[in-house]
Scaffold this active site. Structure first.
Site, PDB file in Angstrom:
ATOM      1  N   ARG A  42      45.561  41.610  49.809  1.00 29.09           N
ATOM      2  CA  ARG A  42      46.991  41.277  49.875  1.00 29.09           C
ATOM      3  C   ARG A  42      47.455  41.008  51.304  1.00 29.09           C
ATOM      4  O   ARG A  42      48.314  40.152  51.532  1.00 29.09           O
ATOM      5  CB  ARG A  42      47.826  42.411  49.279  1.00 29.09           C
ATOM      6  N   LYS A 199      45.418  48.975  29.365  1.00 30.07           N
ATOM      7  CA  LYS A 199      46.870  49.160  29.225  1.00 30.07           C
ATOM      8  C   LYS A 199      47.398  48.320  28.072  1.00 30.07           C
ATOM      9  O   LYS A 199      47.862  47.193  28.268  1.00 30.07           O
ATOM     10  CB  LYS A 199      47.564  48.766  30.531  1.00 30.07           C
ATOM     11  N   GLY A 346      45.583  44.065  38.851  1.00 27.78           N
ATOM     12  CA  GLY A 346      44.772  44.960  39.677  1.00 27.78           C
ATOM     13  C   GLY A 346      43.331  45.101  39.206  1.00 27.78           C
ATOM     14  O   GLY A 346      42.383  44.937  39.984  1.00 27.78           O
ATOM     15  N   GLY A 369      51.846  43.653  38.130  1.00 33.17           N
ATOM     16  CA  GLY A 369      52.946  43.588  37.169  1.00 33.17           C
ATOM     17  C   GLY A 369      53.694  42.260  37.250  1.00 33.17           C
ATOM     18  O   GLY A 369      54.115  41.706  36.230  1.00 33.17           O
TER      19      GLY A 369
HETATM   20  C1  3PG Z   1      52.120  46.151  42.686  1.00 35.00           C
HETATM   21  O1  3PG Z   1      51.186  46.769  43.223  1.00 35.00           O
HETATM   22  O2  3PG Z   1      52.041  45.701  41.522  1.00 35.00           O
HETATM   23  C2  3PG Z   1      53.341  45.848  43.504  1.00 35.00           C
HETATM   24  O3  3PG Z   1      53.147  46.096  44.848  1.00 35.00           O
HETATM   25  C3  3PG Z   1      54.543  46.568  42.966  1.00 35.00           C
HETATM   26  O4  3PG Z   1      54.396  47.965  43.109  1.00 35.00           O
HETATM   27  P1  3PG Z   1      55.290  48.948  42.215  1.00 35.00           P
HETATM   28  O5  3PG Z   1      54.763  48.820  40.798  1.00 35.00           O
HETATM   29  O6  3PG Z   1      55.098  50.314  42.791  1.00 35.00           O
HETATM   30  O7  3PG Z   1      56.703  48.473  42.271  1.00 35.00           O
END
Ligand code: 3PG
Length: 399
Positions: A42, A199, A346, A369
């Protein structure tokens, strides 16, 4: 740096950044352990944006969140300092500073200032207007470049853009939108989507949307098990009963590729021996942990017919060697395909790194997300904020 223009938002690359205070919201939410950055994907994805602004002689300020700390408290494990150290190396030709506070820090054009984890600030998560204004006061131009956080309506991703003199999209955000839009609207056909992983509840919406626009959807992991549970007793296998009715409806579309066999084990461990079985043969004490040989053959054939591939999630418990073959074969098959392939999430990034196929995927999203929500068709709050900013800008410029 070139990208397709989105006429509804202002692009950072179109603005005059010379001597301007440019505040960039990046997504540096990366895994850090004992001050060591475990994955820098990232951060690397943000480097071209930062470079661009520095080369244009801007006074560059970066802000990001890391983890989910309690607001109002400093949690040293979630401090941005390891990233400051990392960026100091990359931008060694520039002056790089770090600030714990949101007080105005004077920097010169062509210098870089990194702010502490925004989630230490009270009001960040709730999109507090006072905090949003404080961020906005730091800059002449606010740049939203954190695609990974674009689904969060927080002070640093949303509120700040409402109060900033001008809010625009950074190049990373633009390329993410372009790549996803290319795959989702008007994809080259056949389009094959892959939805896997553990999930289940967060992914059925995505599956629903993808089954409408894809020619074929390959399912794996707990999602596939939920489909198998319509007709079979699948023992201890991970699945969610409440999604069985929806799975039934989706199956009726006839474009979901459900595994015809699986690798099962009797305990959730990497020591567990994998046995190939048909769903009808699964016993009460057994659990599915990967797809089986016949399913692998089928999905890899289907992938080779695709012209567009959208991939989210593994086929099984790929972290366990005995149950990694389905995910590995899927990954390799996507890697050798000539299709436009886009991957996100992820777990998917972990798979890509594990099987070393990074250079063989057309586009790897930095979003977890955010990637899922965008693919589901949700308007992400940060994109909405950027559209509002563009409208406001147009109105101000025509009066
Ligand atoms: C992620 O890792 O999906 C983003 O950085 C958002 O993080 P968060 O779900 O803690 O808001």
């Amino acid at each position: 740096m070139h990208s397709i223009h989105n006429k509804n938002i202002i692009h950072m690359t179109d603005l005059d950044l010379n001597k301007k205070k440019v505040l960039i919201r990046v997504d540096f939410n990366v895994p850090i352990k004992n001050n060591q950055i475990l994955s820098d994907d990232r951060i690397q994805a943000s480097i071209p944006t930062i470079n661009f602004a520095l080369k244009k002689n801007a006074k560059v300020i970066l802000m990001s969140h890391i983890g989910r700390p309690k607001e109002g408290q400093i949690n040293h494990n979630l401090s941005i300092t390891p990233i400051v150290k990392y960026l100091k190396k990359i931008f060694h030709k520039y002056n790089v500073y770090f600030s714990k506070s949101l007080q105005h820090v004077p920097i010169k054009p062509g210098e870089l200032l990194i702010l502490e984890n925004v989630r230490f600030n009270i009001g960040e998560k709730t999109n507090d207007s006072q905090l949003s204004k404080k961020y906005a006061e730091l800059c002449d131009i606010f740049v939203m470049d954190a695609f990974g956080s674009a689904h969060r309506k927080e002070a640093s991703t949303y509120g700040v853009g409402l109060y900033a003199k001008i809010a625009c999209a950074g190049p990373l955000l633009v390329s993410e939108i372009n790549a996803l839009t290319k795959a989702l609207q008007n994809p080259q056909r056949p389009m094959v989507s892959i939805v896997g992983g553990a999930k289940i509840s967060t992914k059925f919406q995505l599956l629903k949307k993808l089954s409408m626009i894809s020619d074929i959807v390959i399912v794996g992991g707990g999602i596939a098990n939920t489909f198998l549970a319509i007709d079979y007793n699948i023992g201890k296998s991970l699945h969610e009963k409440k999604f069985i009715p929806l799975a039934k409806k989706l199956r009726a579309r006839n474009n979901i590729l459900i595994p015809v066999d699986s690798r099962i084990g009797t305990e959730f461990s990497d020591k567990s021996i994998a046995i190939n079985k048909k769903p009808s043969e699964i016993k009460e004490n057994e659990e599915i942990m990967d797809i089986g040989n016949k399913s692998i053959k089928k999905i890899t054939q289907v992938i080779q017919t695709a012209k567009t591939i959208l991939w989210n999630g593994p086929m099984g418990v790929f972290e366990f060697k005995n149950f990694s073959i389905g995910t590995r074969k899927l990954a390799k098959s996507i890697a050798i395909s000539k299709a436009f392939s886009i991957a996100g999430g992820g777990e998917t990034i972990n798979v890509i790194n594990m099987f070393d196929i990074k250079n063989n995927i057309s586009y790897i999203s930095t979003g977890g997300g955010a990637f899922l929500e965008f693919a589901e068709g949700t308007k992400l709050p940060a994109i909405h904020m950027l559209e509002l900013s563009k409208k406001k800008h147009n109105i101000n410029n025509t009066i």
